[in-house]
Write a protein that holds these residues in place. Structure first.
Motif, PDB file in Angstrom:
ATOM      1  N   ASP A 232       0.825  -1.209   0.000  1.00 11.60           N
ATOM      2  CA  ASP A 232       0.000   0.000   0.000  1.00 11.60           C
ATOM      3  C   ASP A 232       0.860   1.260   0.000  1.00 11.60           C
ATOM      4  O   ASP A 232       0.533   2.255  -0.661  1.00 11.60           O
ATOM      5  N   ASP A 233       1.971   1.216   0.734  1.00 11.19           N
ATOM      6  CA  ASP A 233       2.866   2.379   0.778  1.00 11.19           C
ATOM      7  C   ASP A 233       3.483   2.637  -0.603  1.00 11.19           C
ATOM      8  O   ASP A 233       3.570   3.790  -1.055  1.00 11.19           O
ATOM      9  N   VAL A 234       3.907   1.563  -1.261  1.00 11.88           N
ATOM     10  CA  VAL A 234       4.489   1.710  -2.594  1.00 11.88           C
ATOM     11  C   VAL A 234       3.430   2.187  -3.582  1.00 11.88           C
ATOM     12  O   VAL A 234       3.706   3.019  -4.455  1.00 11.88           O
ATOM     13  N   ASP A 235       2.214   1.681  -3.433  1.00 13.32           N
ATOM     14  CA  ASP A 235       1.114   2.143  -4.290  1.00 13.32           C
ATOM     15  C   ASP A 235       0.953   3.658  -4.219  1.00 13.32           C
ATOM     16  O   ASP A 235       0.751   4.334  -5.236  1.00 13.32           O
ATOM     17  N   ARG A 236       1.025   4.180  -3.004  1.00 15.82           N
ATOM     18  CA  ARG A 236       0.853   5.627  -2.827  1.00 15.82           C
ATOM     19  C   ARG A 236       1.976   6.395  -3.519  1.00 15.82           C
ATOM     20  O   ARG A 236       1.744   7.456  -4.107  1.00 15.82           O
ATOM     21  N   VAL A 237       3.189   5.863  -3.453  1.00 20.33           N
ATOM     22  CA  VAL A 237       4.314   6.520  -4.133  1.00 20.33           C
ATOM     23  C   VAL A 237       4.096   6.497  -5.647  1.00 20.33           C
ATOM     24  O   VAL A 237       4.300   7.506  -6.340  1.00 20.33           O
ATOM     25  N   LEU A 238       3.678   5.343  -6.178  1.00 22.45           N
ATOM     26  CA  LEU A 238       3.461   5.234  -7.618  1.00 22.45           C
ATOM     27  C   LEU A 238       2.393   6.211  -8.088  1.00 22.45           C
ATOM     28  O   LEU A 238       2.503   6.795  -9.178  1.00 22.45           O
TER      29      LEU A 238
END
Length: 264
Positions: A232-238
């Motif tokens: 989820d954290d990486v999703d937000r960055v993307l």
């Protein structure tokens, strides 16, 4: 204990854990040990936005890559996996790639498709995976049409003692050793830009052959199954860095994912 030593220990205890990234040390345009690949750049962007230092787990991207890296907990993310890969959690796709017909612009070979009768008389190159000669989707598609005798295989991993081994199939088109190569898109785009001979790139169509061999994939960041929070954290960055990522991909000859992209 001296005060300076205690302070050092306290700072170390408070420091964030490194973001451990799975990467191939010799696989441009994706990654290399010098950090020159677009997956290196993407991983650095993700780590920076998460306020974590980056640490690489280097492993040649061959069969068993996922099992021996992310699967064993040796790293947290793998920046380039097919969306929906069952063995990992996967983020939102950040680009879509297709196998490409790579031909010389000087040759009258525009508009090739898998059903083009010209394929039966051209010298063709396809990429193969693994020491057992495992086939990529274009290889299966050609074989299903009986196009075999005029097809030459190029190992996707190639001679690992040399830089950029996957470039061999694009080099073969450039040198005239084959008329057309059916090449994974990011490799085709990156190495065609560096060719001394102008090359033509066109998506391999139909994109889904025999209802089982996709020629195009949505590509995501893979994360360990036991860490959905990191996904989820990486999703937000993307999502937040969509424009920067699109520019990064463009710089490497890769088209960013479009609104109509559909995961295979």
């Amino acid at each position: 204990m001296k005060r300076a030593g205690l302070l050092t220990l306290l700072l170390a205890a408070c420091a964030p854990d490194p973001l451990k990234v799975c990467a191939d040390p010799n696989n441009l345009p994706f990654s290399n040990r010098a950090g020159e690949g677009f997956e290196n750049k993407l991983a650095e962007l993700i780590a920076s936005d998460l306020d974590r230092p980056i640490a690489y787990t280097w492993w040649a991207q061959r069969r068993g890559f996922v099992r021996n890296t992310v699967g064993e907990g040796a790293c947290d993310i793998w920046p380039g996996v097919a969306a929906g890969l069952e063995t990992l959690e996967t983020t939102r796709p950040y680009y879509r790639a297709s196998y490409m017909f790579v031909t010389r612009q000087s040759d009258d070979l525009a508009g090739l498709t898998l059903d083009d009768p010209r394929l039966k008389r051209l010298s063709l190159g396809v990429q193969l995976v693994g020491d057992d000669g495992g086939n990529t989707p274009p290889a299966h598609a050609l074989a299903r049409r009986g196009i075999i005798g005029n097809v030459r295989g190029y190992m996707l991993y190639g001679d690992y003692t040399r830089p950029n081994p996957p470039a061999a199939i694009v080099d073969a088109v450039e040198k005239g050793e084959i008329d057309a190569g059916l090449v994974w898109g990011p490799l085709a785009g990156y190495f065609a830009r560096r060719s001394k001979v102008p090359l033509r790139l066109e998506p391999v169509t139909p994109w889904l052959d025999d209802n089982q061999w996709p020629m195009a994939y949505d590509i995501s960041v893979g994360v360990r199954k036991d860490d959905p929070q990191l996904r989820d954290d990486v999703d937000r960055v993307l999502k937040a860095r969509k424009r920067e990522i699109a520019k990064l991909l463009e710089d490497y000859g890769i088209e960013p994912i479009g609104p109509q992209a559909t995961a295979p």
